[in-house]
Design an enzyme around this catalytic site. Structure first.
Site: not given
Length: 278
Positions: A45, A149
């Site tokens: 990532r 979120d």
């Protein structure tokens, strides 16, 4: 001795010290606890962030994040919090939802639902579609869905409500016909949720581990496949906060691999990953 992830398939040097520093930063910014088995994931990532920034050293990248760089922090968070989600995942929750909202509307004028950790929006939109299809009169009732979120970038995508058409594969065709619009020309291959569905959902950026500017009491909370990334102590804190925002008899939905045993005693199990505030 520190083990270094260096081989032909690794572009950047990434040792245990780098991983320890990365997971400390991840925990600090998101509350997510990365186990040793996530070392390869972290490398994958964050290597993308090194390439994007044009740097070739994890030490330099760690320094950037530690400095509190305002443009990089959201991208740092997004890189590790992007998770799989889909429409009508764990469908039994939506069957329960419809029946519960029908019952609640017999005795109260407003209903508040929270999709916590909503990612790219499939969950809150599924909630809205289920209610519009299964609860008579819901359009004229005071029923609102809050979707939050941590990742502001993914919230922008959720707000737009546009998805590759593959996302609706497996969704009930009656639901698709009623609440999904297919794109054409430049938008061919994409779908958009119906404006009535979008109109039921409010998207907000929120870090679940920080203070919540939320005064509502929620009748139903969806927090699914979120806490599996948190350590037990963080889970205890989070579910205690949820409990403080629900009255007795309200419901909490969690993910299929999650449970509240040894974490929170404010709820009792009433169905498959469905809990009731006591």
């Amino acid at each position: 001795m520190r083990t270094e992830l260096v081989s032909q398939k690794f572009e950047f040097s990434f040792n245990e010290s780098h991983f320890d520093k990365i997971r400390e930063l991840v925990f600090s910014h998101t509350g997510i606890s990365l186990g040793d088995e996530k070392r390869q994931l972290a490398y994958s990532r964050y290597s993308k962030r090194l390439r994007a920034l044009g740097i070739d050293d994890f030490d330099d990248y760690i320094d950037i994040v530690r400095s509190g760089n305002e443009s990089e922090i959201p991208l740092f968070v997004s890189a590790i919090t992007t998770n799989f989600t889909s429409f009508f995942r764990e469908n039994h929750h939506f069957d329960f939802l419809v029946n519960e909202v029908r019952r609640l509307l017999l005795t109260q004028n407003s209903i508040r639902i929270w999709s916590a950790g909503c990612s790219s929006g499939e969950e809150p939109y599924s909630i809205a579609m289920a209610l519009l299809s299964g609860v008579p009169g819901v359009e004229s009732a005071d029923v609102k869905i809050l979707a939050t979120d941590l990742d502001s970038e993914i919230l922008d995508r959720a707000f737009r409500g546009v998805y590759p058409k593959e996302k609706i594969e497996g969704v009930d065709q009656n639901m698709v016909k009623s609440w999904i619009k297919h794109g054409s020309n430049d938008n061919k291959g994409y779908v958009m949720v119906h404006p009535k569905v979008r109109g039921m959902v409010s998207f907000k950026q929120l870090n679940l581990l920080e203070s919540w500017p939320i005064k509502n009491s929620f009748d139903i909370i969806f927090c699914r496949n979120v806490v599996i990334y948190f350590c037990k102590e963080v889970q205890k804190t989070l579910f205690s906060k949820f409990a403080n925002n629900q009255k007795k008899g309200s419901q909490l939905m969690i993910g299929h691999s999650e449970n509240l045993a040894g974490v929170c005693d404010s709820y009792r199990l009433i169905g498959r990953t469905i809990y009731e505030k006591i």
